[in-house]
Enzyme design. Structure first.
Site: not given
Ligand code: NAD
Length: 356
Positions: A181-183, A185, A82
């Site tokens: 967290g509605v990013g 994923v 990573k």
């Molecule tokens: P992202 O950055 O697109 O979304 C994260 C969301 O969480 C954002 O909307 C952000 O504003 C929100 N956030 C941050 N801090 C917060 C808090 N304290 N309270 C509420 N919301 C908060 O990231 P993602 O790609 O959706 O990934 C989300 C998680 O899943 C991460 O921990 C990432 O490591 C893990 N993950 C992602 C993937 C992937 O395929 N993208 C794969 C495995 C694990």
């Protein structure tokens, strides 16, 4: 006294840590290679404005170890790595990504990068101009694009397996699920849950993400961050950052299941794994159920086939049930059960390789 880099590497079993600096593009990055027994270390690059360099290092070390276990438990022939880039997300530039791509290239394939928090398929495209050791590049460049839909689908099937274990039925219809967290994923997960007829609650620190989600999906309710653990819910799905499952949150939690996408959800697995068991909360190990994205990007390396990827992601359902059964039979917490299975594969394959 703070531990040195080597003490941390020794404690967590890392092979190599690379520090990258380039003053022209303002690049400060750490690439952590945990274990390459099964193959090249694959793992995303996270861009984050860390409070300190030691926070960034610890994050890279913990996340890369998680990738080793994620690949091992998912049956992939990949190691764990990573990278973190210490920067404000507004500092992203073509120069930064391309310089970073050159550093990745200098490792000759020992580390393969991909997307993570604050990085996109577009950023992977810049990296790919400088190295072939990048996955998750856009579809128009022959890649598989954004891994998030696959991660979300894996979390969804892991959640259904958890429901099966808890209630004897894997339907999530009518279940109250909080997605924190509605990013990338989180939004795909909300889509699956809405289609299944779950009652979805969301929480995010970014108002824009909340609006995007409520505009797209009807009936989704918004919960303030300070209120989430006061909510009576069936499933808590952490999909933001790690360590949200800690002594304070567990003491307040009113949910029988935790199943989400975030990496390193347990602040301290030796403390919080057993604490969850004591409280009767079923925890779906993060590196097991969030492996969908890794399964997808790994498929880019040996000839991409969408159906095969979906089939592999669906295997998370049975794996989750197997882990719950091992946890019950061996009286260990669920994260420990998942770690045991991953470590067994690593030891078995290391032994096979040693005999060749
Ligand atoms: P992202 O950055 O697109 O979304 C994260 C969301 O969480 C954002 O909307 C952000 O504003 C929100 N956030 C941050 N801090 C917060 C808090 N304290 N309270 C509420 N919301 C908060 O990231 P993602 O790609 O959706 O990934 C989300 C998680 O899943 C991460 O921990 C990432 O490591 C893990 N993950 C992602 C993937 C992937 O395929 N993208 C794969 C495995 C694990």
């Amino acid at each position: 006294m703070q531990q040195s880099v080597f003490e941390l590497m020794q404690q967590m079993g890392h092979e190599q840590v690379v520090f990258c600096h380039d003053p022209n593009s303002d690049l400060n990055a750490i690439i952590a290679i945990h274990n390459t027994t099964l193959g090249s270390a694959l793992g995303g690059t996270r861009l984050w404005n860390y409070n300190s360099h030691s926070d960034a290092l610890v994050d890279a070390l913990r996340l890369s170890r998680g990738m080793t276990y994620k690949a091992a438990i998912s049956g992939l022939n990949l190691g764990g790595g990573k990278a973190v880039i210490i920067a404000d997300p507004s500092m992203k530039s073509e120069a930064l990504w391309r310089r970073y791509g050159k550093f990745v290239n200098s490792l000759n394939g020992k580390y393969i990068t991909a997307e993570d928090v604050n990085t996109s398929a577009r950023d992977m495209e810049y990296i790919s101009l400088e190295t072939e050791f990048v996955t998750g590049v856009p579809e128009y460049m022959g890649g598989s694009g954004d891994p998030s839909p696959f991660t979300a689908y894996g979390v969804f099937v892991g959640m259904k397996a958890s429901a099966k274990k808890m209630w004897g039925n894997d339907s999530l219809s009518g279940k109250k699920v909080l997605v924190q967290g509605v990013g990338h994923v989180g939004q795909y997960l909300v889509e699956h849950l809405s289609k299944e007829g779950a009652k979805v609650y969301i929480s995010d620190i970014n108002e824009g993400k909340i609006k995007e989600t409520t505009d797209k999906f009807e009936g989704v309710e918004v919960i303030a961050g300070s209120e989430i653990f006061n909510l009576e819910m069936d499933i808590y799905a952490p999909c933001a950052l790690g360590a949200t499952v800690n002594s304070e949150s567990i003491s307040k939690m009113k949910c029988p299941i935790i199943a989400g996408a975030a990496n390193n959800q347990l602040a301290d697995e030796n403390v919080h794994g057993p604490m969850l068991i004591e409280k009767g909360i079923l925890y779906a190990p993060d590196f097991l159920i969030n492996a969908g994205g890794l399964i997808n990007v790994a498929a880019e390396l040996d000839g991409y086939n969408h159906e095969r990827v979906m089939g592999n992601v669906e295997k998370i359902y049975d794996r989750t049930l197997d882990i719950y059964n091992l946890s019950a039979s061996d009286k260990i917490h669920t994260q420990a059960a998942a770690t045991r299975i991953a470590e067994k594969r690593l030891t078995d394959i290391a032994n096979v390789k040693a005999r060749l």
